[in-house]
Design a protein around this motif. Sequence first.
Motif, PDB file in Angstrom:
ATOM      1  N   TYR A 137      10.179  57.414  -7.087  1.00  0.00           N
ATOM      2  CA  TYR A 137      10.227  55.954  -7.167  1.00  0.00           C
ATOM      3  C   TYR A 137       8.829  55.376  -6.974  1.00  0.00           C
ATOM      4  O   TYR A 137       8.536  54.722  -5.971  1.00  0.00           O
ATOM      5  CB  TYR A 137      11.174  55.398  -6.116  1.00  0.00           C
ATOM      6  N   PRO A 170       9.481  57.912 -12.786  1.00  0.00           N
ATOM      7  CA  PRO A 170      10.374  57.512 -11.704  1.00  0.00           C
ATOM      8  C   PRO A 170      11.826  57.435 -12.151  1.00  0.00           C
ATOM      9  O   PRO A 170      12.142  57.386 -13.332  1.00  0.00           O
ATOM     10  CB  PRO A 170       9.861  56.125 -11.322  1.00  0.00           C
ATOM     11  N   PRO A 174      16.598  52.329 -10.419  1.00  0.00           N
ATOM     12  CA  PRO A 174      17.881  51.989  -9.795  1.00  0.00           C
ATOM     13  C   PRO A 174      18.807  51.317 -10.785  1.00  0.00           C
ATOM     14  O   PRO A 174      18.378  50.688 -11.745  1.00  0.00           O
ATOM     15  CB  PRO A 174      17.481  51.024  -8.663  1.00  0.00           C
ATOM     16  N   MET A 196      13.852  46.761  -3.602  1.00  0.00           N
ATOM     17  CA  MET A 196      13.843  47.979  -4.395  1.00  0.00           C
ATOM     18  C   MET A 196      13.652  47.724  -5.881  1.00  0.00           C
ATOM     19  O   MET A 196      13.172  48.587  -6.614  1.00  0.00           O
ATOM     20  CB  MET A 196      15.153  48.742  -4.191  1.00  0.00           C
ATOM     21  N   ASP A 197      14.098  46.549  -6.335  1.00  0.00           N
ATOM     22  CA  ASP A 197      14.103  46.275  -7.764  1.00  0.00           C
ATOM     23  C   ASP A 197      14.236  44.774  -7.943  1.00  0.00           C
ATOM     24  O   ASP A 197      14.840  44.085  -7.101  1.00  0.00           O
ATOM     25  CB  ASP A 197      15.281  47.015  -8.417  1.00  0.00           C
TER      26      ASP A 197
END
Length: 422
Positions: free
Chosen positions: A139, A412, A415, A280-281
């Motif tokens: 990631y 990566p 998600p 995270m996103d």
Amino acid sequence: MSAFRRFGLAAATAAILVPLTSCDTGEPVQRAAPQPAPPAQTLELTPAAEQKDLPVSAEIGITVANASVRTVAMADAKGRLIPGRLRPGGASWVPDRPLDYKGRYSVTVTATDGRRAITKSTSFSTMAEPQRQVGTGMYLFDDYTYGVAMPVVVEFSEQIPESARAQVESRLFVTTTPAQPGVWHWMSGRQVTYRAPEYWKPGTVLSVRAALKGVPMGGGRFGDDDRKATAKIADEKLELVVKNSNKHIEVFRDGKKVKSMPVSLGKASTPSSSGTMVIMDKQESTIFDTTGEPGDQYRVAIQYAQRLTWGGEFIHSAPWSVGDQGNRNVSHGCLNVSHGNAVWLFQNTHVGDPVTVKGTGVKLEPGNGFTAWDMSWKEFIKGSALPVPEDLREPNKSAVSPSPSPSASASPVAPSPSGTVN
């Protein structure tokens, strides 16, 4: 692999002048006393010559005494040189890229004490490509800018048994500029995470190499690929603190509060998690779809969504709950804010910024998102499969050593966009 020991060259013994009497004149003369022979140099290499079927992650183990390594030259069967570098402390030499399957390699190492040199050579061949490979993902994207809490997260498509984790972890290299210490922590058999004792310094350059192609991973399985990335940490430290007590999000930039906005958290039956999470996103628009899942069933278009957990907790625009924001909790676990506040957050935050939620009564589950910061440093280092150096057990005494991690592109794992709403 062999340990690499360096011993300081014994200090040269100063010449001792001893008066002697001349046979002819009787006058004293001076002659140097015999000096002891310099200590013997030794140099040993692994793998031993002509070993076969080695993994393509093979390293050159070096054991040396009374000298230090000056050069390591590895070449393939066509004479092409393979670049690489010594590990910190010199336990072994690591090629900068995985070797070829069914390849043949020769290695020559020279060590010296400054006056004399000693050279040893070895050769070996690598195995055929294994049928059983474990998928790996990282990631971290090349040339991206992340927030100060961005951990390095490496995931595996299958469980890595405890017996193989130390070897896998030893092939994960991180360098930071400026130098900051860090440790890997196994969140589970399928995920290992790296962080420092404190958030990264703003402006840090983070270079990572997950050198896992061909690494044995237990049960006759091997890693599928090498993955590399060099990214930057943002020039500012942005933190979000969410308090259930007053139902507000407070935004801090470099330690100074710059904004406060009302929020509605998860209702009693679907509470939000308390703990320190990481963005995270980020998706300007997405679909939250819970059809086929337990509980409420819905499919809704959402704007300005920022993921906090794998379980589906987001910060997002929720114009339908503006009247509740700052007053009561009505969501399915997400942090609901107005459209305008959602836009402001989306424009000012980074993936990797920390978000700390307080007072919901439900603890964030380890591994439900990037949860590396939801534990103390003392707890975090217990998750390493390798011994933690003494200077990293005390954060204020730590220092980072360079590692063989050149920058390159990343592959990566992204998600998924599914989550909850309102």
